[in-house]
Design a protein around this motif. Structure first.
Motif, PDB file in Angstrom:
ATOM      1  N   MET A  40     -30.290 -23.789  28.882  1.00 53.02           N
ATOM      2  CA  MET A  40     -30.602 -22.492  28.275  1.00 53.02           C
ATOM      3  C   MET A  40     -30.053 -22.471  26.851  1.00 53.02           C
ATOM      4  SD  MET A  40     -29.317 -18.696  29.429  1.00 53.02           S
ATOM      5  CE  MET A  40     -30.036 -18.878  31.059  1.00 53.02           C
ATOM      6  N   SER A  41     -30.906 -22.128  25.906  1.00 54.86           N
ATOM      7  CA  SER A  41     -30.463 -22.072  24.513  1.00 54.86           C
ATOM      8  C   SER A  41     -29.703 -20.781  24.262  1.00 54.86           C
ATOM      9  CB  SER A  41     -31.674 -22.148  23.567  1.00 54.86           C
ATOM     10  OG  SER A  41     -32.512 -21.038  23.772  1.00 54.86           O
ATOM     11  N   GLU A  42     -28.684 -20.865  23.387  1.00 58.26           N
ATOM     12  CA  GLU A  42     -27.878 -19.694  23.077  1.00 58.26           C
ATOM     13  C   GLU A  42     -28.520 -18.884  21.968  1.00 58.26           C
ATOM     14  OE1 GLU A  42     -23.309 -20.461  23.679  1.00 58.26           O
ATOM     15  OE2 GLU A  42     -24.175 -21.863  22.255  1.00 58.26           O
ATOM     16  N   ARG A  43     -28.245 -17.598  21.973  1.00 62.05           N
ATOM     17  CA  ARG A  43     -28.636 -16.785  20.831  1.00 62.05           C
ATOM     18  C   ARG A  43     -27.871 -17.260  19.605  1.00 62.05           C
ATOM     19  NH1 ARG A  43     -29.814 -10.633  21.358  1.00 62.05           N
ATOM     20  NH2 ARG A  43     -29.025 -10.875  19.271  1.00 62.05           N
ATOM     21  N   PRO A  44     -28.464 -17.191  18.418  1.00 61.42           N
ATOM     22  CA  PRO A  44     -27.797 -17.657  17.197  1.00 61.42           C
ATOM     23  C   PRO A  44     -26.427 -17.040  16.999  1.00 61.42           C
ATOM     24  CG  PRO A  44     -30.099 -17.195  16.771  1.00 61.42           C
ATOM     25  CD  PRO A  44     -29.822 -16.747  18.156  1.00 61.42           C
ATOM     26  N   SER A  45     -26.254 -15.762  17.356  1.00 60.26           N
ATOM     27  CA  SER A  45     -24.966 -15.124  17.113  1.00 60.26           C
ATOM     28  C   SER A  45     -23.855 -15.797  17.898  1.00 60.26           C
ATOM     29  CB  SER A  45     -25.043 -13.633  17.476  1.00 60.26           C
ATOM     30  OG  SER A  45     -25.423 -13.479  18.815  1.00 60.26           O
ATOM     31  N   PHE A  46     -24.129 -16.179  19.151  1.00 64.25           N
ATOM     32  CA  PHE A  46     -23.108 -16.840  19.953  1.00 64.25           C
ATOM     33  C   PHE A  46     -22.823 -18.239  19.421  1.00 64.25           C
ATOM     34  CE2 PHE A  46     -24.944 -14.086  23.454  1.00 64.25           C
ATOM     35  CZ  PHE A  46     -24.078 -13.056  23.161  1.00 64.25           C
ATOM     36  N   ALA A  47     -23.879 -18.913  18.986  1.00 70.16           N
ATOM     37  CA  ALA A  47     -23.688 -20.240  18.413  1.00 70.16           C
ATOM     38  C   ALA A  47     -22.828 -20.158  17.158  1.00 70.16           C
ATOM     39  CB  ALA A  47     -25.046 -20.866  18.095  1.00 70.16           C
ATOM     40  N   LEU A  48     -23.098 -19.159  16.322  1.00 68.69           N
ATOM     41  CA  LEU A  48     -22.299 -18.981  15.106  1.00 68.69           C
ATOM     42  C   LEU A  48     -20.844 -18.691  15.446  1.00 68.69           C
ATOM     43  CD1 LEU A  48     -24.669 -16.884  12.826  1.00 68.69           C
ATOM     44  CD2 LEU A  48     -23.708 -19.118  12.279  1.00 68.69           C
ATOM     45  N   LEU A  49     -20.642 -17.867  16.471  1.00 70.83           N
ATOM     46  CA  LEU A  49     -19.281 -17.514  16.845  1.00 70.83           C
ATOM     47  C   LEU A  49     -18.505 -18.752  17.265  1.00 70.83           C
ATOM     48  CD1 LEU A  49     -17.166 -15.348  17.317  1.00 70.83           C
ATOM     49  CD2 LEU A  49     -18.085 -15.025  19.608  1.00 70.83           C
ATOM     50  N   ARG A  50     -19.132 -19.597  18.081  1.00 72.42           N
ATOM     51  CA  ARG A  50     -18.436 -20.800  18.529  1.00 72.42           C
ATOM     52  C   ARG A  50     -18.227 -21.778  17.380  1.00 72.42           C
ATOM     53  NH1 ARG A  50     -21.008 -21.862  24.565  1.00 72.42           N
ATOM     54  NH2 ARG A  50     -19.936 -20.116  25.538  1.00 72.42           N
ATOM     55  N   SER A  51     -19.221 -21.838  16.503  1.00 74.25           N
ATOM     56  CA  SER A  51     -19.082 -22.702  15.335  1.00 74.25           C
ATOM     57  C   SER A  51     -17.930 -22.230  14.455  1.00 74.25           C
ATOM     58  CB  SER A  51     -20.391 -22.718  14.538  1.00 74.25           C
ATOM     59  OG  SER A  51     -20.226 -23.416  13.336  1.00 74.25           O
ATOM     60  N   ALA A  52     -17.865 -20.916  14.247  1.00 70.22           N
ATOM     61  CA  ALA A  52     -16.797 -20.359  13.417  1.00 70.22           C
ATOM     62  C   ALA A  52     -15.436 -20.561  14.066  1.00 70.22           C
ATOM     63  CB  ALA A  52     -17.052 -18.876  13.169  1.00 70.22           C
ATOM     64  N   ALA A  53     -15.440 -20.637  15.404  1.00 71.02           N
ATOM     65  CA  ALA A  53     -14.172 -20.788  16.116  1.00 71.02           C
ATOM     66  C   ALA A  53     -13.694 -22.238  16.149  1.00 71.02           C
ATOM     67  CB  ALA A  53     -14.317 -20.252  17.536  1.00 71.02           C
ATOM     68  N   THR A  54     -14.497 -23.203  15.741  1.00 75.36           N
ATOM     69  CA  THR A  54     -14.104 -24.615  15.724  1.00 75.36           C
ATOM     70  C   THR A  54     -13.124 -24.859  14.578  1.00 75.36           C
ATOM     71  OG1 THR A  54     -16.242 -25.247  16.628  1.00 75.36           O
ATOM     72  CG2 THR A  54     -14.946 -26.970  15.568  1.00 75.36           C
ATOM     73  N   ASP A  55     -11.945 -25.292  14.904  1.00 75.44           N
ATOM     74  CA  ASP A  55     -10.872 -25.441  13.910  1.00 75.44           C
ATOM     75  C   ASP A  55     -10.710 -26.918  13.548  1.00 75.44           C
ATOM     76  OD1 ASP A  55      -8.693 -25.202  12.292  1.00 75.44           O
ATOM     77  OD2 ASP A  55      -7.520 -23.983  13.698  1.00 75.44           O
ATOM     78  N   THR A  56     -11.075 -27.259  12.318  1.00 79.19           N
ATOM     79  CA  THR A  56     -10.966 -28.653  11.872  1.00 79.19           C
ATOM     80  C   THR A  56      -9.602 -28.971  11.265  1.00 79.19           C
ATOM     81  OG1 THR A  56     -11.922 -28.056   9.737  1.00 79.19           O
ATOM     82  CG2 THR A  56     -13.451 -28.789  11.457  1.00 79.19           C
ATOM     83  N   ASP A  57      -8.779 -27.971  10.990  1.00 75.52           N
ATOM     84  CA  ASP A  57      -7.446 -28.190  10.416  1.00 75.52           C
ATOM     85  C   ASP A  57      -6.490 -27.117  10.954  1.00 75.52           C
ATOM     86  OD1 ASP A  57      -5.180 -28.661   8.932  1.00 75.52           O
ATOM     87  OD2 ASP A  57      -6.244 -28.951   7.036  1.00 75.52           O
ATOM     88  N   PRO A  58      -6.016 -27.307  12.169  1.00 74.07           N
ATOM     89  CA  PRO A  58      -5.163 -26.281  12.810  1.00 74.07           C
ATOM     90  C   PRO A  58      -3.907 -25.951  12.013  1.00 74.07           C
ATOM     91  CG  PRO A  58      -5.915 -27.901  14.410  1.00 74.07           C
ATOM     92  CD  PRO A  58      -6.283 -28.441  13.061  1.00 74.07           C
TER      93      PRO A  58
END
Length: 893
Positions: free
Chosen positions: A1-19
């Motif tokens: 099931m594909s996610e709505r763009p808003s949820f995808a953006l939220l998870r993308s924004a939550a990805t921390d590349t430099d904690p």
């Protein structure tokens, strides 16, 4: 099931590349807030947002906050009430509301009613009623929750057992029936309900304009409304209605911090999820934030606080944010075991947070809208917030407490009953002390009068000023000055040329000069004051603007320059007929809402009145509005080049269907003046619960003086305007005309006399609706009181005999046909059925066959059918006047 763009953006924004860097930023912000305060922290965030906009990265930031409560635990404050008693009161209300609906349907089977909506909102209402809804506040109640409001009034002693037992049974049982209306209806319960909200979407719009009108009264020095608050409890599904969001930007633009919406987000509309594949709460936060509102989310109850405190990596928060509402509905309908398996165990980090909790503890986790503490914190923050209106988004379960019979289920909105097992489970869940017999017989429950619950209930309402809802019926009488003082120019026009629109504006200007009534007038336009010749009012009384005028208008040197003022009297609403009508309703109900009679006059393109906002007009009627609606450029042939969508052929007919709307279609300025004075006296001095729709025309023509002897008949709907003598007295006809077409009728009478030797009586019909209203009443009285002497209606008296009657108007034929059954002679109607189009007035009247020549032809045809003329006269008349006898009818073109 594909996610709505808003949820995808939220998870993308939550990805921390430099904690490590992220931790430094967060620690820095926390230190600033700790040392310099929250305002400094907010200022820095605003500066960062501005910098982000300049860098072009803001579009990637989601327009809503995390999926958690807006108010953190440390800021929610101490609960000022008795939680245990208030929870018991909410339980009692739930039961009585449930019993009310179930008893009605058990007895009659088809009365309907709703139990799931109030079940979801009970705690919202209890917090409001016990701590925030003051007696002089204005509250718009979610209509499907009406049984809960009745249940509270029952405990307060305002409603009896018998009235609750007659829910949705208003007929019979003597005058008024004694029953309770389905939804909030001030017309049906005039001492109880303040506002009608049964038509979805109208409540939110009306609440905005009521809050704005309270400020209008304050700024103009007419009433002290500073402490009054407007509350609106609405459903999340209702926010799909365009009217629900139509006033949001106005509320923010005018900084209406006296306004709070509480949206019961049970995630479900009538048939299913509001947003099955999305999150309605986040969507609404985005909408209200963008409109400029203060947004407070109440999503999770107090039992969740410990989980969030331990969720240092925000795994739970991300899981909640990534769950769509359709899934939340399923989780809400299932037990703790299902929630553990299908939500908490889907992520190891989330599972670890609840590893210590049992299935029963998971099942007991509440949504925020069912937690009195969380709700109180939100209400208090909303009431204290300054500079913006506030919306509280409270997450609840539809059918809360109904268990398998309706909790969070697709069918919960239609649920009307629980079986005995369901009732037992309901009572067990909420600890209701009811016996088996109580449950089986659906007995209403009321604690002893001296019980802690009843004492608490009374104390809380006393502290807030008294009972709510309650409605006032009257206000101090506002006298209307003598007509000669402000309408003499119209009564004694003596042939001066003007349009009735111009006459109406002059009448308004004259009334504005009266020291008592003048300040209470509320002229309202949507956006075309200049079109209606009202530009002179800009300078005379100013346009209301809470900030005054912060600019120099382009036309500052003009006599008719645009002038805004904080104490301005004219309401210029912009291009929103719905908003203007809601504004008019607020003014038209001020006598009840604020105890201050006002006289609103909303002037608008007639075609955009009843056609576009008819539902709002019916709501105003329900609310017992008092005021004027002026339908300008009325009639289908008066507007010339504007064409189909602008030309009005039906507004009078639509208005006539509203029981307390009196409809007038005057042709002459004198008629208009008499009608306005009559209506104003009825509404302001006699305090009649009615409003008046008056058509106005933009065509300039000579205005005759109006003899005083005509006034009485005019106000009954029709008077004899003139007679045309002719040699053949035996072949006379009666000609009826109104509004724009009366002058064509007068001209037709001249042609009948000169060309065909036919005499006529010419009647000006100021209201076919008034004629029909009285004729119906007379006929009914004669039918129900056969032993009394028969009465005669105004129509029967003026049109007695067998002389043919021809009625011509600028509206569809159904308008003059309102009196067809009451006319004893042959009755012929001419009207403007069909689509409008662009052309000159003369060509339009010929097209619709309502000009003088077609009126003559109709009169001759009536005489032919009566045997008083030969058929050949019709062909001669058509040829003489150049009529196209082969043309298709106008309603077919």
């Amino acid at each position: 099931m594909s996610e709505r763009p808003s949820f995808a953006l939220l998870r993308s924004a939550a990805t921390d590349t430099d904690p490590a860097e992220t931790r430094e930023w967060l620690d820095a912000l926390a230190a600033v807030v700790a040392q310099a305060g929250r305002e400094r922290g907010l200022y820095l965030l605003e500066q960062l947002e501005e910098q982000a906009q300049q860098q072009g990265i803001v579009p990637h930031v989601l327009p809503y906050s995390a999926y958690r409560n807006t108010i953190p635990v440390e800021r929610q404050g101490r609960y000022p009430g008795d939680l245990e008693i208030e929870q018991r009161l909410a339980t009692i209300m739930r039961w009585n509301a449930l019993a009310m609906v179930m008893r009605a349907n058990a007895a009659y089977g088809d009365l309907g009613g709703h139990i799931a909506s109030y079940a979801s909102a009970a705690e919202i209402f209890e917090v409001g009623f016990n701590h925030f809804f003051r007696a002089d506040d204005l509250v718009y109640f979610q209509p499907h929750s009406a049984p809960g409001v009745y249940a509270r009034a029952f405990l307060e002693g305002r409603l009896s057992d018998e009235q609750l037992a007659r829910y949705r049974q208003e007929c019979g049982q003597g005058a008024g029936g004694g029953g309770l209306s389905s939804y909030p209806h001030p017309w049906l319960m005039p001492d109880f309900w303040q506002f009608p909200t049964g038509s979805m979407g109208l409540g939110p719009l009306s609440a905005v304009y009521q809050a704005r009108f309270l400020r209008y009264l304050q700024h103009r020095g007419l009433a002290d409304t500073q402490a009054r608050h407007v509350w609106g409890v609405f459903g999340d599904g209702e926010m799909d209605e365009p009217e629900s969001i139509a006033g949001l930007t106005l509320a923010a633009r005018e900084r209406l911090d006296n306004l709070t919406f509480v949206i019961n987000c049970n995630l479900q509309r009538l048939d299913g999820p509001v947003r099955g594949n999305g999150q309605i709460i986040q969507e609404l936060e985005s909408l209200f934030t963008g409109a400029g509102w203060n947004v407070i989310k109440v999503l999770w109850g107090s039992d969740w606080d410990a989980l969030f405190a331990r969720d240092t990596d925000h795994v739970l928060l991300r899981a909640l944010a990534g769950t769509v509402d359709g899934q939340y509905q399923t989780l809400g309908a299932k037990d703790g075991a299902y929630n553990i398996e299908h939500f908490f165990r889907q992520n190891p980090g989330v599972q670890a947070l609840v590893a210590h909790m049992s299935e029963a503890e998971i099942d007991a986790l509440k949504r925020g809208g069912h937690d009195l503490r969380k709700l109180h914190a939100a209400f208090a923050a909303a009431q204290a917030h300054e500079g913006r209106p506030t919306v509280i988004l409270a997450k609840t379960k539809k059918g809360y407490g109904m268990g398998g019979a309706g909790e969070s289920r697709m069918t919960s909105h239609q649920a009307k009953k629980l079986d005995l097992d369901g009732l037992e489970a309901f009572c067990r869940r909420f600890g209701l002390p009811l016996t088996d017999a109580d449950r089986e017989q659906l007995r209403f429950y009321k604690p002893d009068d001296d019980s802690p619950e009843m004492q608490y209930l009374r104390e809380r309402r006393s502290a807030l000023g008294g009972a709510l809802p309650q409605r006032r019926r009257e206000a101090p009488v506002l006298p209307v000055p003598p007509l000669a003082a402000w309408g003499g120019f119209a009564l004694d026009a003596d042939g001066k040329e003007m349009s009735t629109t111009m006459a109406a504006v002059r009448l308004i200007a004259g009334l504005l000069k009266d020291p008592q009534l003048g300040p209470r007038l509320v002229p309202i336009v949507a956006d075309e004051a200049r079109t209606f010749g009202m530009a002179s009012l800009f300078r005379q009384i100013g346009i209301y603007a809470p900030d005054g005028q912060l600019y120099e208008p382009e036309d500052a040197g003009s006599m008719l320059s645009y002038r805004e003022a904080k104490d301005g009297q004219l309401l210029e609403e912009g291009i929103t007929e719905a908003g203007a009508l809601a504004s008019w309703t607020a003014a038209a109900t001020s006598y009840s809402v604020s105890g201050l009679a006002m006289l609103p006059i909303y002037i608008y393109y007639s075609m955009f009145g009843f056609q576009r906002v008819g539902d709002l007009i019916w709501a105003a009627a329900d609310q017992r509005a008092r005021g004027f609606l002026f339908g300008a450029t009325a009639g289908r042939t008066t507007l010339g080049g504007e064409g189909l969508q602008h030309q009005d052929g039906s507004s009078v007919l639509a208005a006539a269907q509203v029981p307390n709307c009196r409809v007038w279609d005057p042709c002459f300025a004198g008629e208009l003046a008499v009608i306005v004075e009559h209506a104003a006296r009825r509404m302001l001095e006699q305090q009649c619960d009615e409003f008046h729709y008056v058509t106005l025309m933009n065509e300039n023509y000579a205005q005759p003086s109006l003899p005083a002897a005509a006034h009485d008949d005019l106000l009954r709907g029709m008077y004899l305007h003139a007679q045309r003598e002719a040699p053949d007295a035996a072949a006379g006809v009666r000609l009826l005309g109104s509004g724009a077409i009366l002058r064509e009728v007068i001209a037709a009478a001249g042609l009948l006399a000169a060309d065909w030797q036919v005499p006529s009586e010419i009647y000006s019909v100021t209201s076919f609706a008034e004629l029909a209203r009285e004729a119906r009443e007379v006929e009914r009285a004669n039918r129900l009181q056969p032993l009394e002497r028969d009465r005669r209606s105004h129509v029967a008296r003026l049109l007695a005999g067998d002389a043919p009657v021809i009625a011509a108007t600028d509206y569809v034929r159904a308008w003059p046909q309102l009196i067809a059954e009451y006319v004893p002679a042959r009755y012929v109607t001419l009207g403007t059925d069909g689509f409008g189009r662009s052309d000159t007035r003369a060509e339009l009247r010929r097209h619709f066959e309502v000009d003088r020549h077609h009126i003559v032809l109709a009169a001759l045809q009536a005489l032919v059918r009566a045997g008083r003329r030969e058929r050949t006269v019709l062909a001669h008349a058509a040829q003489r006047y150049g009529l196209d006898t082969a043309a298709e009818p106008p309603w077919g073109r």
